[in-house]
Design a protein around this motif. Structure first.
Motif, PDB file in Angstrom:
ATOM      1  N   LEU A  20       0.816  -1.212   0.000  1.00 37.51           N
ATOM      2  CA  LEU A  20       0.000   0.000   0.000  1.00 37.51           C
ATOM      3  C   LEU A  20       0.849   1.262   0.000  1.00 37.51           C
ATOM      4  O   LEU A  20       0.436   2.288  -0.536  1.00 37.51           O
ATOM      5  N   SER A  25      -2.650   4.034  -4.607  1.00 36.75           N
ATOM      6  CA  SER A  25      -3.974   4.016  -5.239  1.00 36.75           C
ATOM      7  C   SER A  25      -4.798   2.809  -4.794  1.00 36.75           C
ATOM      8  O   SER A  25      -6.031   2.834  -4.845  1.00 36.75           O
ATOM      9  N   LEU A  27      -5.260   1.933  -1.851  1.00 33.86           N
ATOM     10  CA  LEU A  27      -5.962   2.279  -0.607  1.00 33.86           C
ATOM     11  C   LEU A  27      -7.441   2.582  -0.834  1.00 33.86           C
ATOM     12  O   LEU A  27      -8.232   2.523   0.105  1.00 33.86           O
ATOM     13  N   LYS A  28      -7.818   2.880  -2.073  1.00 34.10           N
ATOM     14  CA  LYS A  28      -9.219   3.153  -2.394  1.00 34.10           C
ATOM     15  C   LYS A  28     -10.074   1.891  -2.287  1.00 34.10           C
ATOM     16  O   LYS A  28     -11.280   1.978  -2.084  1.00 34.10           O
ATOM     17  N   ILE A  29      -9.440   0.705  -2.432  1.00 30.33           N
ATOM     18  CA  ILE A  29     -10.222  -0.530  -2.417  1.00 30.33           C
ATOM     19  C   ILE A  29      -9.755  -1.571  -1.400  1.00 30.33           C
ATOM     20  O   ILE A  29     -10.496  -2.500  -1.105  1.00 30.33           O
ATOM     21  N   TYR A  30      -8.532  -1.428  -0.863  1.00 27.09           N
ATOM     22  CA  TYR A  30      -7.994  -2.398   0.088  1.00 27.09           C
ATOM     23  C   TYR A  30      -7.463  -1.718   1.338  1.00 27.09           C
ATOM     24  O   TYR A  30      -7.106  -0.547   1.313  1.00 27.09           O
ATOM     25  N   SER A  31      -7.357  -2.511   2.405  1.00 24.39           N
ATOM     26  CA  SER A  31      -6.688  -2.055   3.616  1.00 24.39           C
ATOM     27  C   SER A  31      -6.034  -3.260   4.274  1.00 24.39           C
ATOM     28  O   SER A  31      -6.404  -4.415   4.015  1.00 24.39           O
TER      29      SER A  31
END
Length: 61
Positions: A20, A25, A27-31
């Motif tokens: 990350l 980028s 970070l918009k869909i994963y954590s």
């Protein structure tokens, strides 16, 4: 192109955090620790490129 090898999963909080940092980028869909974000690599991977005429070239990954 065909790619083959053995998939090795390397998912840890540390590898997720590093991915990350390198690709913010995502970070918009994963954590970290979300249960959807996996880190993996191909062990003993190879790619085979074939032309329409049947010529093949093989590459180690």
């Amino acid at each position: 192109m065909r790619i083959c090898g053995t998939v090795k999963f390397a998912t840890t909080p540390e590898t997720q955090k590093k991915a990350l940092e390198v690709m913010p980028s995502l970070l918009k869909i994963y954590s970290v620790g979300d249960g959807r974000f996996e880190i993996f690599y191909l062990d003993e991977g190879k790619a085979v490129c074939s032309s329409m005429s049947g010529e093949k070239k093989e590459f180690s990954l």
